[in-house]
Design an enzyme around this catalytic site. Sequence first.
Site, short mmCIF file in Angstrom:
data_model
loop_
_atom_site.label_atom_id
_atom_site.label_comp_id
_atom_site.label_asym_id
_atom_site.label_seq_id
_atom_site.Cartn_x
_atom_site.Cartn_y
_atom_site.Cartn_z
N TYR A 1 -11.14 3.61 14.82
CA TYR A 1 -9.68 4.18 13.69
C TYR A 1 -9.28 6.01 13.88
O TYR A 1 -8.21 6.40 13.74
CB TYR A 1 -9.91 4.08 12.63
CG TYR A 1 -9.12 3.80 11.46
CD1 TYR A 1 -8.41 3.04 11.36
CD2 TYR A 1 -9.73 5.24 10.43
CE1 TYR A 1 -7.31 3.80 10.16
CE2 TYR A 1 -8.41 5.34 9.64
CZ TYR A 1 -7.82 4.61 9.60
OH TYR A 1 -6.64 5.34 8.52
N GLY B 1 0.39 -0.98 -0.07
CA GLY B 1 -0.11 0.21 0.09
C GLY B 1 1.01 1.08 -0.29
O GLY B 1 1.38 0.77 -1.01
#
Length: 459
Positions: free
Chosen positions: A153, A17
């Site tokens: 998150y 990523g």
Amino acid sequence: MPEMNGKVAIITGGADGVGEALADDFLNRQAKGVYIIDINEKQGQETLNSLKDKHGAGRIQFRKCDVRYTDLLEGAFKDCLGQYGQLDIVCNNAGILNEYTRKLMIDINLTAVIEGTYLAVKYMGTQNGGKGGVVVNTASRVGLSPYKLAAVYAASKHGIVGFTRSVAFEPDVLSNEVRVVAICPTIIDTNMVSITLEKGTKYIKEFKQDIAVKPMLKTAIRNTDVGQGSSIRCYVCQGVGHRAAQCPSRVTDVNHDNGEQCLQCGAIGHVAKFCHRGRHRGQERKSVKPSTTTGAAAVPKMIEKDHLLLASGEQLKVVNGACMEQSGVVEDRTLPVSQGKVGDTVVTMLRDTECNGIIVKKSLEIDTPYLRGMVEALCVQDPIYDLIVGNVPGARPPDDPDPVWNMSEAVTTRAQEEIWLSDVTSTVVRLIEDGSANGTTRLIRVGKDPVDVCPPNIE
Ligand SMILES: NC(=O)C1=CN([C@@H]2O[C@H](COP(=O)(O)OP(=O)(O)OC[C@H]3O[C@@H](n4cnc5c(N)ncnc54)[C@H](O)[C@@H]3O)[C@@H](O)[C@H]2O)C=CC1
Ligand SMILES: CCCCCC(=O)/C=C/C=C\C/C=C\C/C=C\CCCC(=O)O
């Protein structure tokens, strides 16, 4: 992008990523060495091999390590220094999104970033035998504003932003000549997205709906289809392969032979953003006249998607995120937003090419012997004093300043600046002096020159 000749970087979460894309980019830009740290050995080896194929062996290393274990992470720092003899950049990038494993997520996303930052200071700091360097902590757009589908998150990313903003000015960090910054990307098309949509949250349906309306950024390395291999994305049209300055959607503006009148110098044929005469001469704004769209006709009725619908029926393209957020549309963080300073205060700023002046937040926190707290302020180019407190509610009389007010405490108070700065969107509201008798009327611009000057009473 500056070249990275001779620099050595550690990148956590570099097997995939964003981290992998950073590694590839650093190597493209002539980094001397990139040291990838990742928990995923298989992916790490694959990435190592593919980057070696592309850039040659010797400039890239991989070490399996779980960033939650600070002693192991420190071992990797030492190994990197042993291999390359130097360390200049540390990207604390490893992260997960899994709302079911909350503690784990905080440990990886936040605690490991904090520990990684202090390790970076220890191993790059000038007082510890290093040459100084840069720490780049990967936060997220949801580190700057709430995200209801991934609260933990978002908390971890808010933590990174708060920590980074604070530690960057920690005396020990400054004296070691280590800069600490955070990046806050919006959604990027990586494995994290597919994993999240598979098992990271119970709000799969809502996530998918969100993705459907959000342009996803692409990492350079996995998506060579992007603009003939280019990862450049224009923040004006969201197209790939060109920057905003070259955006085709602006070409008609650049030709600007359209009879429009410049708000800056009054000439016909160009709009203020292309005016060279009036630049840096803020006082000229006094001659600015509201355009043909004035009075009730200019009152914004409602904001629909990216348009402001005026009572006159006219539609104006809304260029600032503040207005878009009012409409419930979360603003796009691909705008050129960065950190800057106003006085001693670190602020989030937007480079807004649709605007001709400087804009500061209309509400400021002040701390003086005559007035304290949040105030509405008029922005003036060259006031005779930096701060002038007039006869506003709550202001003490000239002969009665607060006897216990203390300068050093005030400085400390100002250092706690983040509170009033956290509302990034307010920075894009434009304030214009309208030249009226008292000179204090604020005009707020929400669209393009020249038809977008609202009457004074619009907030
Ligand atoms: N993909 C997105 O939309 C966005 C991602 N981010 C952040 O970017 C960072 C990178 O994410 P992506 O590249 O998208 O995800 P990714 O899943 O493709 O890459 C994350 C990497 O971190 C590694 N990792 C996870 N836990 C680890 C641990 N305990 N120790 C060492 N390595 C570990 C994984 O093995 C993986 O290789 C994360 O911090 C993420 O929160 C920020 C904004 C948007
Ligand atoms: C939680 C989304 C935050 C922005 C990106 C991020 O930090 C990590 C995303 C990883 C996976 C997300 C999967 C689906 C997200 C769907 C929509 C996000 C919309 C984000 C936004 O900018 O509003």
